[in-house]
Design an enzyme around this catalytic site. Sequence first.
Site, PDB file in Angstrom:
ATOM      1  N   CYS A 112      60.225  45.614  87.469  1.00 26.70           N
ATOM      2  CA  CYS A 112      61.627  45.775  87.865  1.00 26.70           C
ATOM      3  C   CYS A 112      61.758  47.061  88.675  1.00 26.70           C
ATOM      4  O   CYS A 112      60.977  47.996  88.502  1.00 26.70           O
ATOM      5  CB  CYS A 112      62.559  45.783  86.656  1.00 26.70           C
ATOM      6  SG  CYS A 112      62.454  47.226  85.597  1.00 26.70           S
ATOM      7  N   CYS A 151      59.688  55.537  86.702  1.00 24.02           N
ATOM      8  CA  CYS A 151      58.496  55.598  85.873  1.00 24.02           C
ATOM      9  C   CYS A 151      57.974  57.025  85.786  1.00 24.02           C
ATOM     10  O   CYS A 151      57.839  57.700  86.806  1.00 24.02           O
ATOM     11  CB  CYS A 151      57.418  54.692  86.468  1.00 24.02           C
ATOM     12  SG  CYS A 151      55.884  54.716  85.539  1.00 24.02           S
ATOM     13  N   CYS A 195      58.371  47.817  82.366  1.00 25.36           N
ATOM     14  CA  CYS A 195      59.735  47.406  82.689  1.00 25.36           C
ATOM     15  C   CYS A 195      60.689  48.469  82.148  1.00 25.36           C
ATOM     16  O   CYS A 195      60.251  49.468  81.583  1.00 25.36           O
ATOM     17  CB  CYS A 195      60.006  46.042  82.049  1.00 25.36           C
ATOM     18  SG  CYS A 195      61.411  45.149  82.730  1.00 25.36           S
TER      19      CYS A 195
END
Length: 145
Positions: A81, A88, A8
Amino acid sequence: MINILVLCTGNSCRSQMAHGYLNHFLDKRKVMVYSAGIETHGINPGAAAIMKEDGISIDHHTSNHVDEYSDVDFDFIITVCNHANENCPFIPSKNAIRLHHNFYDPSKLVGTEVEKHAAFLKAREEIKAYFKKFVEEYLSGDKVA
Protein backbone atom coordinates in the site's frame (compact mmCIF):
# COMPACT_ATOMS: atom_id res chain seq x y z
CA MET A 1 16.89 -19.50 3.37
CA ILE A 2 15.21 -16.62 1.55
CA ASN A 3 13.43 -14.09 3.78
CA ILE A 4 10.48 -12.12 2.41
CA LEU A 5 8.73 -9.25 4.20
CA VAL A 6 5.29 -8.09 3.07
CA LEU A 7 4.55 -4.69 4.57
CA CYS A 8 1.28 -2.81 4.85
CA THR A 9 -0.17 -0.14 7.10
CA GLY A 10 -1.94 -2.28 9.72
CA ASN A 11 -0.91 -5.86 8.84
CA SER A 12 -4.55 -6.88 8.91
CA CYS A 13 -5.75 -7.37 5.35
CA ARG A 14 -3.65 -7.00 2.17
CA SER A 15 -0.31 -8.03 3.68
CA GLN A 16 -1.99 -10.98 5.40
CA MET A 17 -3.54 -12.18 2.14
CA ALA A 18 -0.16 -11.82 0.41
CA HIS A 19 1.50 -13.75 3.24
CA GLY A 20 -1.06 -16.52 2.83
CA TYR A 21 -0.51 -16.79 -0.91
CA LEU A 22 3.27 -16.72 -0.62
CA ASN A 23 3.14 -19.59 1.87
CA HIS A 24 0.81 -21.43 -0.48
CA PHE A 25 2.98 -20.90 -3.58
CA LEU A 26 6.41 -21.48 -2.01
CA ASP A 27 8.40 -24.26 -0.44
CA LYS A 28 8.45 -23.32 3.25
CA ARG A 29 11.74 -25.19 3.75
CA LYS A 30 13.53 -22.71 1.50
CA VAL A 31 11.60 -19.48 2.04
CA MET A 32 10.45 -17.72 5.21
CA VAL A 33 7.60 -15.26 4.77
CA TYR A 34 6.92 -12.47 7.26
CA SER A 35 4.19 -9.87 7.16
CA ALA A 36 4.11 -6.72 9.21
CA GLY A 37 2.64 -3.28 9.44
CA ILE A 38 3.80 0.14 10.46
CA GLU A 39 0.87 -0.27 12.87
CA THR A 40 -0.99 -3.39 14.04
CA HIS A 41 -4.74 -3.75 13.61
CA GLY A 42 -5.37 -7.49 14.06
CA ILE A 43 -6.49 -9.87 11.33
CA ASN A 44 -9.41 -8.47 9.35
CA PRO A 45 -12.32 -10.96 9.46
CA GLY A 46 -13.22 -10.18 5.85
CA ALA A 47 -9.69 -11.01 4.71
CA ALA A 48 -9.71 -14.28 6.66
CA ALA A 49 -13.10 -15.22 5.21
CA ILE A 50 -12.21 -14.46 1.59
CA MET A 51 -8.98 -16.44 1.86
CA LYS A 52 -10.88 -19.44 3.30
CA GLU A 53 -13.08 -19.33 0.19
CA ASP A 54 -9.90 -20.02 -1.80
CA GLY A 55 -8.81 -22.82 0.53
CA ILE A 56 -6.19 -20.87 2.47
CA SER A 57 -6.44 -20.22 6.20
CA ILE A 58 -4.82 -17.11 7.67
CA ASP A 59 -6.68 -17.48 10.97
CA HIS A 60 -3.47 -18.50 12.74
CA HIS A 61 -1.59 -15.39 11.55
CA THR A 62 -0.83 -12.57 13.94
CA SER A 63 -0.69 -8.85 13.26
CA ASN A 64 2.93 -7.81 13.75
CA HIS A 65 4.78 -4.52 13.83
CA VAL A 66 7.72 -4.16 11.45
CA ASP A 67 10.04 -3.36 14.38
CA GLU A 68 9.61 -6.96 15.58
CA TYR A 69 11.74 -8.08 12.64
CA SER A 70 14.61 -5.61 12.96
CA ASP A 71 17.11 -8.47 13.29
CA VAL A 72 15.99 -10.28 10.09
CA ASP A 73 18.03 -9.76 6.93
CA PHE A 74 15.37 -9.69 4.21
CA ASP A 75 15.99 -10.65 0.60
CA PHE A 76 12.72 -9.05 -0.51
CA ILE A 77 10.71 -6.24 1.04
CA ILE A 78 7.35 -5.78 -0.67
CA THR A 79 5.06 -2.92 0.30
CA VAL A 80 1.43 -3.47 -0.63
CA CYS A 81 0.00 0.00 0.00
CA ASN A 82 1.15 3.54 -0.68
CA HIS A 83 0.88 4.58 2.97
CA ALA A 84 3.34 1.90 4.11
CA ASN A 85 5.63 2.61 1.17
CA GLU A 86 5.74 6.33 2.00
CA ASN A 87 5.97 5.91 5.79
CA CYS A 88 8.05 2.77 6.14
CA PRO A 89 10.81 3.02 8.71
CA PHE A 90 14.33 2.16 7.65
CA ILE A 91 14.75 -1.61 7.39
CA PRO A 92 18.46 -2.46 7.55
CA SER A 93 18.55 -5.39 5.12
CA LYS A 94 21.80 -5.30 3.15
CA ASN A 95 20.81 -6.38 -0.32
CA ALA A 96 17.03 -6.53 -0.20
CA ILE A 97 15.12 -6.14 -3.43
CA ARG A 98 12.39 -3.65 -2.68
CA LEU A 99 9.14 -3.86 -4.59
CA HIS A 100 5.92 -1.89 -4.30
CA HIS A 101 2.37 -2.37 -5.53
CA ASN A 102 -0.55 -0.39 -4.17
CA PHE A 103 -3.40 -2.87 -3.83
CA TYR A 104 -7.01 -1.86 -3.45
CA ASP A 105 -8.02 -1.74 0.24
CA PRO A 106 -11.32 -3.58 0.72
CA SER A 107 -11.45 -2.84 4.44
CA LYS A 108 -12.29 0.81 3.71
CA LEU A 109 -15.50 0.03 1.81
CA VAL A 110 -18.76 1.02 3.43
CA GLY A 111 -21.67 -0.83 1.87
CA THR A 112 -23.81 -3.91 1.88
CA GLU A 113 -22.45 -7.37 2.71
CA VAL A 114 -22.58 -8.22 -1.01
CA GLU A 115 -20.57 -5.10 -1.88
CA LYS A 116 -18.04 -5.82 0.87
CA HIS A 117 -17.65 -9.42 -0.31
CA ALA A 118 -17.08 -8.20 -3.87
CA ALA A 119 -14.44 -5.74 -2.62
CA PHE A 120 -12.53 -8.43 -0.71
CA LEU A 121 -12.77 -10.77 -3.69
CA LYS A 122 -11.37 -8.08 -6.01
CA ALA A 123 -8.44 -7.41 -3.66
CA ARG A 124 -7.79 -11.12 -3.15
CA GLU A 125 -7.65 -11.83 -6.87
CA GLU A 126 -5.29 -8.87 -7.49
CA ILE A 127 -3.00 -10.01 -4.67
CA LYS A 128 -3.09 -13.65 -5.79
CA ALA A 129 -2.16 -12.75 -9.38
CA TYR A 130 0.63 -10.37 -8.32
CA PHE A 131 2.27 -12.81 -5.92
CA LYS A 132 1.95 -15.74 -8.30
CA LYS A 133 3.82 -13.64 -10.88
CA PHE A 134 6.35 -12.55 -8.22
CA VAL A 135 7.11 -16.19 -7.38
CA GLU A 136 7.46 -17.07 -11.07
CA GLU A 137 9.77 -14.12 -11.77
CA TYR A 138 11.93 -14.12 -8.66
CA LEU A 139 11.72 -17.51 -6.98
CA SER A 140 11.08 -20.21 -9.56
CA GLY A 141 13.27 -23.22 -10.23
CA ASP A 142 16.99 -22.70 -9.64
CA LYS A 143 16.45 -19.29 -8.00
CA VAL A 144 15.36 -20.96 -4.76
CA ALA A 145 18.30 -23.13 -3.76
